[in-house]
Enzyme design. Structure first.
Site, PDB file in Angstrom:
ATOM      1  N   TYR A 120     -35.211  -1.071 -51.707  1.00  0.00           N
ATOM      2  CA  TYR A 120     -33.842  -1.581 -51.576  1.00  0.00           C
ATOM      3  C   TYR A 120     -33.831  -3.104 -51.513  1.00  0.00           C
ATOM      4  O   TYR A 120     -33.089  -3.766 -52.244  1.00  0.00           O
ATOM      5  CB  TYR A 120     -33.183  -0.990 -50.332  1.00  0.00           C
ATOM      6  CG  TYR A 120     -31.858  -1.622 -49.985  1.00  0.00           C
ATOM      7  CD1 TYR A 120     -30.747  -1.433 -50.800  1.00  0.00           C
ATOM      8  CD2 TYR A 120     -31.724  -2.424 -48.848  1.00  0.00           C
ATOM      9  CE1 TYR A 120     -29.523  -2.023 -50.477  1.00  0.00           C
ATOM     10  CE2 TYR A 120     -30.515  -2.996 -48.519  1.00  0.00           C
ATOM     11  CZ  TYR A 120     -29.413  -2.806 -49.342  1.00  0.00           C
ATOM     12  OH  TYR A 120     -28.220  -3.407 -49.028  1.00  0.00           O
ATOM     13  N   GLY A 169     -16.184   1.371 -51.301  1.00  0.00           N
ATOM     14  CA  GLY A 169     -17.090   0.881 -50.282  1.00  0.00           C
ATOM     15  C   GLY A 169     -16.358   0.228 -49.126  1.00  0.00           C
ATOM     16  O   GLY A 169     -15.143  -0.014 -49.190  1.00  0.00           O
ATOM     17  N   THR A 216     -28.137  -8.932 -48.666  1.00  0.00           N
ATOM     18  CA  THR A 216     -28.569  -8.284 -47.437  1.00  0.00           C
ATOM     19  C   THR A 216     -29.732  -8.978 -46.742  1.00  0.00           C
ATOM     20  O   THR A 216     -30.510  -9.710 -47.376  1.00  0.00           O
ATOM     21  CB  THR A 216     -29.002  -6.834 -47.759  1.00  0.00           C
ATOM     22  OG1 THR A 216     -29.569  -6.211 -46.611  1.00  0.00           O
ATOM     23  CG2 THR A 216     -30.070  -6.824 -48.854  1.00  0.00           C
TER      24      THR A 216
END
Length: 283
Positions: free
Chosen positions: A121, A10, A97
Site C-alpha cells: 500500500y 469515500g 498517506t
C-alpha cells in the site's frame, strides 16, 4: 471555481459533497482508476479549474496480494491525472498517506524526509506521489493519517460497534499518530486548490493530521468516553495483533508547512464530537 473530484463514496469525497454540492464528482463508472486513460478523458471533457483526487485503493492488507491493481489506482491513475491537469495549467490536489514512511523513531516526519514504505500500500501511494511531482504542473500532495468520519468504514465506527457489544477490547498502544477527520481534509483540499490557482509556487508535498498525537488505544478510550460506553480498553503491542501488512509504529507528521496555506492542524477531539453527533452516538 469549477472543481472536478475523483471519487464519490469515500470519506473525503462524501464530505466534499456536503461542503460544495455543485462540484462535479466522478465515480468508477465515469472514470475507472484501473484505466488511467479514462481519467484523462474525463478531465479533458470537463475542463475544470481545479482537480481533487479523493479516490484511492485503501485496502491496506489486500494490497499485499493485489499490488498490481493497487499500483494502477494509487500510482498510475494519479500520475495521469496530474499530467492532464498540468496540460490545462490547473491545480491538482492529491491525498496521500503516512504509510510512505517506515514508522521508525518517535519524531514527526517532515514532508522532505526520506520515504521507505513497509508494504505494498505504501509503495503504491509513493508511486503516485512521484508521478504527480513529475507531471510538472501546479499541485499539492496532502499526506494524512487515521481518517475518520460518520461515513464508510473507519476506526471510530468500528469502536462504537464493538464498544456497544463488549465490556473490554484489546487495542494496540505502540502505534502513534494523529487522527484526522475527513471533513477537515476536505476543507484543506478546497483551501489548497484556491491558493494554488493564484500561487503555483506553493506546489509541493504537505502533511495534514489531527492534533494531539495519540496511540490507537488512547484514541479508542476517547471514543468510549465521548460516547459514554462502559467498555474498557486494554493496551497491547502490535505484535499481539498481526496483520498481513505491517503498520508504521510512528505516524506522527510535521504539519508546520501548512502555514503557507493559512492552515493549522485540526483538533481531532472536537471533530470526534461532531462525528459522534452525526452518528447519534452522544447521549
Amino acid at each position: 471555481m469549477k472543481i472536478l473530484v475523483f471519487g464519490r463514496t469515500g470519506q473525503v469525497a462524501t464530505e466534499l459533497q456536503s461542503l460544495v454540492p455543485e462540484v462535479v464528482f466522478l465515480d468508477r463508472t465515469q472514470a475507472d482508476l484501473l484505466d488511467p486513460a479514462s481519467c484523462v478523458t474525463a478531465i479533458n471533457r470537463h475542463r475544470p479549474d481545479a482537480i481533487i483526487n479523493a479516490a484511492a485503493w485503501t485496502a491496506v492488507d489486500k494490497a499485499e496480494t493485489e499490488e498490481g491493481s493497487a499500483a494502477l489506482i494509487n500510482g498510475d491513475a494519479p500520475a495521469a491525472m496530474a499530467r492532464a491537469a498540468a496540460a490545462l495549467d490547473v491545480p491538482f490536489i492529491h491525498i496521500s498517506t503516512d504509510y510512505v514512511f517506515n514508522g521508525g523513531g518517535n519524531t514527526p516526519f517532515k514532508p522532505d524526509d526520506p520515504t521507505a514504505p513497509l508494504g505494498a500500500y505504501g509503495r503504491t501511494k509513493r508511486l503516485g506521489e512521484v508521478g504527480v511531482e513529475a507531471a510538472g504542473g501546479r499541485y499539492a500532495i496532502l499526506r494524512t493519517s487515521w481518517v475518520f468520519s460518520a461515513h464508510g468504514a473507519n476506526f471510530v465506527k468500528t469502536m462504537l460497534r464493538l464498544g456497544a457489544q463488549r465490556d473490554r477490547l484489546n487495542v494496540v498502544a505502540d502505534q502513534i499518530g494523529g487522527p484526522t477527520s475527513a471533513r477537515a481534509i476536505a476543507q484543506a483540499c478546497l483551501r489548497m486548490a484556491e491558493h494554488l490557482a493564484a500561487a503555483p509556487n506553493l506546489s509541493g508535498i504537505y502533511h495534514f493530521s489531527g492534533t494531539p498525537d495519540v496511540s490507537w488505544a488512547d484514541f479508542a478510550r476517547a471514543i468510549m468516553a465521548a460516547a459514554q460506553l462502559p467498555c474498557t480498553i486494554h493496551d497491547i503491542p502490535s505484535t499481539d495483533y498481526p496483520t498481513p501488512a505491517a503498520r508504521p509504529l510512528n505516524s506522527r507528521l510535521d504539519c508546520s508547512s501548512l502555514a503557507r496555506f493559512d492552515l493549522t492542524r485540526p483538533d481531532w477531539q472536537q471533530d470526534l464530537l461532531v462525528v459522534l453527533n452525526e452518528l447519534g452516538a452522544v447521549k
